[in-house]
Motif scaffolding. Structure first.
Motif, PDB file in Angstrom:
ATOM      1  N   VAL A   8     -18.107 -23.664 -18.698  1.00  0.00           N
ATOM      2  CA  VAL A   8     -17.113 -23.843 -17.633  1.00  0.00           C
ATOM      3  C   VAL A   8     -15.953 -24.719 -18.100  1.00  0.00           C
ATOM      4  CG1 VAL A   8     -18.742 -23.443 -15.773  1.00  0.00           C
ATOM      5  CG2 VAL A   8     -18.433 -25.759 -16.658  1.00  0.00           C
ATOM      6  N   THR A   9     -16.200 -25.505 -19.150  1.00  0.00           N
ATOM      7  CA  THR A   9     -15.145 -26.355 -19.705  1.00  0.00           C
ATOM      8  C   THR A   9     -14.337 -25.609 -20.762  1.00  0.00           C
ATOM      9  OG1 THR A   9     -16.638 -27.170 -21.412  1.00  0.00           O
ATOM     10  CG2 THR A   9     -16.539 -28.410 -19.349  1.00  0.00           C
ATOM     11  N   ASN A  10     -14.672 -24.324 -20.933  1.00  0.00           N
ATOM     12  CA  ASN A  10     -14.055 -23.473 -21.964  1.00  0.00           C
ATOM     13  C   ASN A  10     -14.502 -23.830 -23.383  1.00  0.00           C
ATOM     14  OD1 ASN A  10     -12.622 -21.696 -20.280  1.00  0.00           O
ATOM     15  ND2 ASN A  10     -11.002 -23.196 -20.027  1.00  0.00           N
ATOM     16  N   SER A  11     -15.535 -24.645 -23.507  1.00  0.00           N
ATOM     17  CA  SER A  11     -16.162 -24.825 -24.815  1.00  0.00           C
ATOM     18  C   SER A  11     -16.830 -23.515 -25.204  1.00  0.00           C
ATOM     19  CB  SER A  11     -17.203 -25.942 -24.757  1.00  0.00           C
ATOM     20  OG  SER A  11     -16.593 -27.177 -24.459  1.00  0.00           O
ATOM     21  N   THR A  12     -16.867 -23.239 -26.500  1.00  0.00           N
ATOM     22  CA  THR A  12     -17.370 -21.940 -26.947  1.00  0.00           C
ATOM     23  C   THR A  12     -18.404 -22.096 -28.053  1.00  0.00           C
ATOM     24  OG1 THR A  12     -15.521 -21.783 -28.510  1.00  0.00           O
ATOM     25  CG2 THR A  12     -15.228 -20.760 -26.350  1.00  0.00           C
ATOM     26  N   ILE A  13     -19.172 -21.045 -28.244  1.00  0.00           N
ATOM     27  CA  ILE A  13     -20.175 -21.011 -29.293  1.00  0.00           C
ATOM     28  C   ILE A  13     -20.226 -19.589 -29.843  1.00  0.00           C
ATOM     29  CG2 ILE A  13     -22.037 -20.569 -27.626  1.00  0.00           C
ATOM     30  CD1 ILE A  13     -23.881 -22.198 -29.462  1.00  0.00           C
ATOM     31  N   TYR A  14     -20.423 -19.460 -31.154  1.00  0.00           N
ATOM     32  CA  TYR A  14     -20.413 -18.152 -31.808  1.00  0.00           C
ATOM     33  C   TYR A  14     -21.556 -18.052 -32.805  1.00  0.00           C
ATOM     34  CZ  TYR A  14     -15.546 -18.199 -30.207  1.00  0.00           C
ATOM     35  OH  TYR A  14     -14.408 -18.274 -29.439  1.00  0.00           O
ATOM     36  N   ILE A  15     -21.984 -16.817 -33.059  1.00  0.00           N
ATOM     37  CA  ILE A  15     -22.899 -16.640 -34.176  1.00  0.00           C
ATOM     38  C   ILE A  15     -22.083 -16.746 -35.455  1.00  0.00           C
ATOM     39  CG2 ILE A  15     -24.617 -15.263 -32.967  1.00  0.00           C
ATOM     40  CD1 ILE A  15     -23.287 -12.754 -34.162  1.00  0.00           C
ATOM     41  N   ASP A  16     -22.764 -17.116 -36.530  1.00  0.00           N
ATOM     42  CA  ASP A  16     -22.070 -17.405 -37.778  1.00  0.00           C
ATOM     43  C   ASP A  16     -21.256 -16.218 -38.284  1.00  0.00           C
ATOM     44  OD1 ASP A  16     -24.643 -19.567 -39.229  1.00  0.00           O
ATOM     45  OD2 ASP A  16     -23.034 -19.961 -37.793  1.00  0.00           O
ATOM     46  N   SER A  17     -21.759 -15.029 -38.100  1.00  0.00           N
ATOM     47  CA  SER A  17     -21.115 -13.856 -38.698  1.00  0.00           C
ATOM     48  C   SER A  17     -19.760 -13.525 -38.074  1.00  0.00           C
ATOM     49  CB  SER A  17     -22.040 -12.641 -38.601  1.00  0.00           C
ATOM     50  OG  SER A  17     -22.323 -12.328 -37.258  1.00  0.00           O
TER      51      SER A  17
END
Length: 128
Positions: free
Chosen positions: A53-62
Motif C-alpha cells: 500500500v506504500t508502493n514498496s515493491t518486490i520482484y523475483i530475481d529473474s
C-alpha cells in the motif's frame, strides 16, 4: 469480492516491451495486497512482482531491473511494465490479490498461496 481482469499481453520479439494492466475492481487497495504471477506450460506458477500500500515493491530475481509493478489506486488498477523481454518470460500472466493483514511484501515473500482468486490471465509470448 470483486473481479480481476488482466489485459495487455501479446507476442513480441526478444528485447521488446509490454505493459500489462489489471482491473482490480472490488479489491480496495487499502485492504488488499496485489501482485503479478505467471505460469509457463509444464511449470509451476511463480510470483513475479508484488506491491504494498506504500508502493514498496518486490520482484523475483529473474525480472529485477526489467519489470516494474505499479498501481493507480484511484483507478483500482495494477500494472506490470515489462522491458527487455526474454523467451523465458513466455507465460500466462495473472494478477491476484491477498487480504492485507501484514506487510504485503512479507505476504508475497512467504505466503504466495494467500494471493487469490485469479483472473483469466493474459498471454505473453516472447520469440527469440
Amino acid at each position: 469480492q470483486g473481479q480481476l481482469v488482466e489485459s495487455g499481453g501479446g507476442s513480441v520479439q526478444s528485447g521488446g516491451s509490454l505493459k500489462l494492466s489489471c482491473d482490480a475492481s472490488g479489491y480496495d487497495w487499502s485492504q488488499y495486497c496485489r501482485g503479478w504471477f505467471r505460469q509457463a506450460p509444464g511449470k509451476e506458477r511463480e510470483g513475479v512482482a508484488g506491491i504494498d500500500v506504500t508502493n514498496s515493491t518486490i520482484y523475483i530475481d529473474s525480472v529485477k531491473g526489467r519489470f516494474t509493478i505499479s498501481q493507480d489506486n484511484a483507478k483500482n488498477t495494477v500494472y506490470l511494465e515489462m522491458n527487455s523481454l526474454k523467451p523465458d518470460d513466455t507465460a500466462m500472466y495473472y494478477c491476484a490479490a491477498a487480504h492485507r493483514y501484514t506487510s504485503c511484501l512479507a505476504l508475497f515473500r512467504n505466503r504466495k498461496d494467500e494471493y487469490k482468486p485469479w483472473g483469466q490471465g493474459t498471454q505473453v509470448t516472447v520469440s527469440s
